[in-house]
Design an enzyme around this catalytic site. Structure first.
Site, PDB file in Angstrom:
ATOM      1  N   GLY A   1      56.858  34.170  45.172  1.00 21.39           N
ATOM      2  CA  GLY A   1      56.610  32.773  44.836  1.00 21.39           C
ATOM      3  C   GLY A   1      56.578  32.560  43.325  1.00 21.39           C
ATOM      4  N   CYS A   2      56.590  31.301  42.932  1.00 21.47           N
ATOM      5  CA  CYS A   2      56.671  30.985  41.501  1.00 21.47           C
ATOM      6  C   CYS A   2      55.402  31.379  40.758  1.00 21.47           C
ATOM      7  CB  CYS A   2      56.985  29.506  41.296  1.00 21.47           C
ATOM      8  SG  CYS A   2      55.896  28.372  42.173  1.00 21.47           S
ATOM      9  N   TYR A   3      54.260  30.877  41.219  1.00 17.66           N
ATOM     10  CA  TYR A   3      53.002  31.260  40.572  1.00 17.66           C
ATOM     11  C   TYR A   3      52.783  32.773  40.656  1.00 17.66           C
ATOM     12  CZ  TYR A   3      51.061  26.408  40.285  1.00 17.66           C
ATOM     13  OH  TYR A   3      50.800  25.088  39.997  1.00 17.66           O
TER      14      TYR A   3
ATOM     15  N   THR B   1      54.954  35.164  40.716  1.00 20.55           N
ATOM     16  CA  THR B   1      55.825  35.858  39.768  1.00 20.55           C
ATOM     17  C   THR B   1      55.232  35.823  38.363  1.00 20.55           C
ATOM     18  OG1 THR B   1      57.823  35.444  41.053  1.00 20.55           O
ATOM     19  CG2 THR B   1      58.117  35.822  38.694  1.00 20.55           C
ATOM     20  N   ALA B   2      54.794  34.630  37.936  1.00 20.65           N
ATOM     21  CA  ALA B   2      54.190  34.518  36.604  1.00 20.65           C
ATOM     22  C   ALA B   2      52.934  35.380  36.522  1.00 20.65           C
ATOM     23  CB  ALA B   2      53.868  33.063  36.283  1.00 20.65           C
TER      24      ALA B   2
END
Lengths: 334, 334, 334, 334
Positions: D154-156, D158-159
């Site tokens: 997911g995006c969050y 990954t960060a």
């Protein structure tokens, strides 16, 4: 691989251009330069523009006399410099055998009277001004191929002329009428330097430069007729939207308009006649110029949208380079 | 203290108006209403607009038949409702003795043919349409004082007419010419309802409604001559900037233009002739309309800026209320 | 009517404060001043801030020696000046009998060691530093009433302390733990002067000042315990959102938390405990501080939102003035 | 050239992915699909995203039973679909011999209990859930090479994981402590569908999903320890900035931290350890994840920035494809 020197690489257009050169299959960066006293001299370009990390990790070199000798060995020199700097550098570089692509206003209008009135200086290199070809890629390809000094079209003029020239060359505009160009530019258009005007808290949406903007006579000159050009500063970073009002000649049919645009741009990759009103976001970070128009009686409304740093500067420069050297028209761009 | 009912209080204009009424020295909110089936019925207005907490902590009531009886007891009713809803409600409320201020388009043009063409419905209350006064505060004060049904001017028309009427009534516009109004509106102008068009990720800057926007005939009707009106959606929340291009009659002097604007607006508090090109930020969250102009030969460029929810809706409504009841012209506004 | 002189009126906080004073029922502007060499000297404040037209049409006077004598005759002097300027001016004005409200950091921490470390200068007026009262309106009212030198709390500290003090004074924070304050400020927080940092094209969202921001020890000092404060610059003009992570003492119940907030802020008009996560837009252009919290085990997340120029500067100053003079607590603000 | 089918191509991640595939030297688009009843079925992708004109001029086909047969013939299928849709489609496609890259949350956590609690459904394909490999490119390359079902991170997460995993795997985080992830996402993160939440006029900066966001357990699961994750919605289109607060184990030296990051990411092209606090603009429209950290005592602050649609979705998917097929790691990306 041809070598490209970019002078004034620290500015917004120079940075975009560096990235395009870095991605181009036939080109490589021969050197990135800033003015000798610049506070950015010695820094990596990617320290100013972290998004360029991994793509362009080269230093910004001060343009000393010695550095200028290195520049002269490059095949291509792009000048993203102040008008006066370009005016003085271009001849020397042309004489050294470089192909020069000037992104400033120094060689855009082959009329010496234009410079004192609109730029505040006398042009010092009239012979070169005469040879210079206006870099409007879709219109001047044949001349671009033959010259060593290309004056890449300005951002507002690119948006305006791409939309208006098909009408003008087909004689569709009512005689004596003056097309009105209402244009809004993103803030990168005013350059990368601190000023209250482009401070985040001060930017909004407002007109400026009424009647007197330098791009007005540039547009008129290359369109072949007078225009009214009204720029605005908008609250976005990149892009220009030009909404243009044209009075058509009596007897102009829908077919004549369609033919004017289609004949010119059919099969073109960069200028696109689209079926909707273009938005700035459609062309942001792209080389495209999107155009749409609609008519009511003898009034035609045309909108064109570009990214002012791409089709309005760096990508347009690359189109001119591709034309000059016979590369694929969209090499480095798509 | 007079009681003000606001119907359609959950929308952007309704919310701004609620705040203005709450701050007004002579008025109080008699009730806030939404349509009977609204998902917002029963909620506090301040739960939709937290910035109104402490100012307006009142519930949004469903407009049931019973609630409508309460509305009828109010001195003033403001309709921030859909056009058809306003068309139907206004007569009933006027007959009940209310002073009605309609923010919709239902009573703005005293020409029945206008409604089917631009709004898609036949007007059902022609008698009331005839009595309705167009709420353009600086221009129609005498008529506003005498009517019980005020059709508050639209947002784009307010920006446009404030700038153009001084020229038109002084006969400064070239005969046969058509002023061009290039206007950019913030996204609140398209209302508080989810749509892809006003989604954060989709908004940019683009033209829309070319030739066909409802505000074009509204402007033409109240200006007394045809105009070309080209709206755009811009990436900001509040505000309208109209850049207007006018062909002047031969013989019009600078003094005539200055006199036209100064005579009308000198000493006015809300419309301000300013000495710079107005920006949207200058009028954001204010009731002002800022106007500036410049001329070249027979071409005049005029810019006007308003907050579309204030001078374009809620504050303009309050100006009309102040006029109708003889309150201080800027009561609740400054 | 008491007279208020505002020194440093050309900045963002000064401009907001001028408007609040102009609207205040018990106050009037005694004079607006800028530093003697300022390029803005002589201009109308409303020429810098057109939205103030009609509200504040007064000139910005250079603060000459003579002008300073006029300032000393004012009842109230607000210093929206550089830290060193405030440090030097405040004592002289207090001695002249003025009530001084300092918006700079010069008198906020009664510990001389703080200034060389965080501001880079030795404090020259320790006697006045001792008398100065920290202008945190909801917390220090009794002391504010008795002093003539109020050091209005900083923007980040106001957002942070309003959220954290109820927990600290009720001893709800786990001993030895360090609350973490993750805050994002709008760009007006960095002042009205051109810099690349606050250029429109450069602003995005990023952390800065890690561990070392001046507001960190200001918060710790007035909270009575260490905190970790991490500021960020966000791409909006006005506002601060602070998201705060607190480790609770064992045994803290939901009721204890609720009581801590409710007892302090129930019936308060400016600090509002709201039932949703506050957004910057909820408080933009308002004097409010909105707070919401939620807990999981011994972890508490608290958010507070303010307009950095209002509750973070100008409106907070006015709260302090209202307290000092016994005016209505929200006079000039609601 | 391998064929790639993209299901759910009309969404923001699907559109970005289509462009990346179109530019990839080893891949071509085998088909773009939307759900059978979608209003976008039959339209060109470039009519939804005009910036894709000339790059991807392909229609969005409805995913009928027949179309699904075509999909099965593709080498690669990317699912940018709703969680339940992915859960049901993936096994069928894997069984048909496709390599499946799922951008939804359906196969990210190999724990069946996770789905009813956080996604509201029972997982119906536990056997496939077991085989699925979490697509965190820099960490799971060996496993990605061997599986046919990759659940792209997911995006969050990954960060967050890119910043935290080097610390966790080197055992630098204090036992019993819980890293705090304060993250702000651009609005594209909430998808391309109209809602009041992502309306232009409603977006501001605010926290949401406190304690309960689905990405919290995803992060914890793949980090191997609990975290506190606090998402915010910010007023920008693309990007995530995560500011992370970590309590270090006693005895952790600066060298140990540096080694943890450098050993993992030295020579990596996509995750970049940078020497400044990253900003969202640095990574916008790029595949990069920029990380910077600083320490004070046992507290470490780490920031990571990604484009949520690129490294947070489409570019990350392409990294996984490149790994799975042994292509150049950055093919299609740089």
């Amino acid at each position: 691989m041809l070598n490209v020197a970019i002078i004034g690489a620290s500015g917004y257009a120079g940075a975009d251009l560096s990235l395009i050169v870095a991605k181009h299959p036939n080109l490589q960066i021969g050197g990135l330069y800033v003015s000798e006293g610049s506070a950015d001299a010695g820094k990596l370009l990617s320290s100013l523009y972290p998004r360029l990390h991994s793509y362009v990790d080269l230093p910004l070199q001060p343009l000393t006399a010695e550095a200028l000798n290195d520049v002269k060995k490059c095949d291509i020199v792009c000048l993203a410099t102040a008008h006066v700097v370009s005016m003085r550098l271009a001849p020397e570089l042309v004489d050294a055998g470089c192909k020069v692509f000037d992104l400033s206003g120094a060689y855009r209008v082959n009329d010496p009277a234009f410079y004192p009135e609109y730029y505040g200086f006398e042009h010092e290199n009239l012979k070169y001004l005469e040879q210079a070809v206006y870099g409007l890629a879709e219109w001047n390809a044949e001349e671009i191929k033959k010259t060593n000094l290309i004056a890449v079209a300005g951002c507002y003029p690119t948006a305006s002329l791409s939309a208006l020239k098909p009408l003008a060359v087909n004689n569709l505009i009512a005689e004596g009428s003056m097309p009105i160009i209402n244009a809004v530019s993103g803030v990168t258009g005013s350059g990368r330097k601190a000023s209250l005007t482009n401070s985040f808290c001060e930017v909004s949406l407002n007109a400026y430069g009424v009647f007197k903007h330098r791009h007005r006579p540039e547009i008129s000159h290359h369109l072949g007729q007078k225009v009214l050009f009204q720029p605005h500063l908008g609250n976005f970073k990149r892009g220009i939207l030009a909404t243009i009002y044209v009075q058509l000649r009596d007897g102009v049919t829908d077919e004549m308009i369609e033919k004017a645009y289609k004949e010119k741009y059919a099969g073109q990759n960069i200028v696109r006649i689209v079926d909707h009103w273009p938005a700035v976001k459609d062309v942001e970070f792209t080389p495209f110029c999107d155009i749409h128009y609609q008519r009511e009686g003898n009034t035609l409304v045309v909108c064109s949208a570009i990214d002012n740093l791409q089709k309005g500067a760096a990508a347009h420069t690359m189109q001119c380079i591709n034309i000059r050297f016979g590369f694929e028209p969209t090499a480095g761009l798509l």
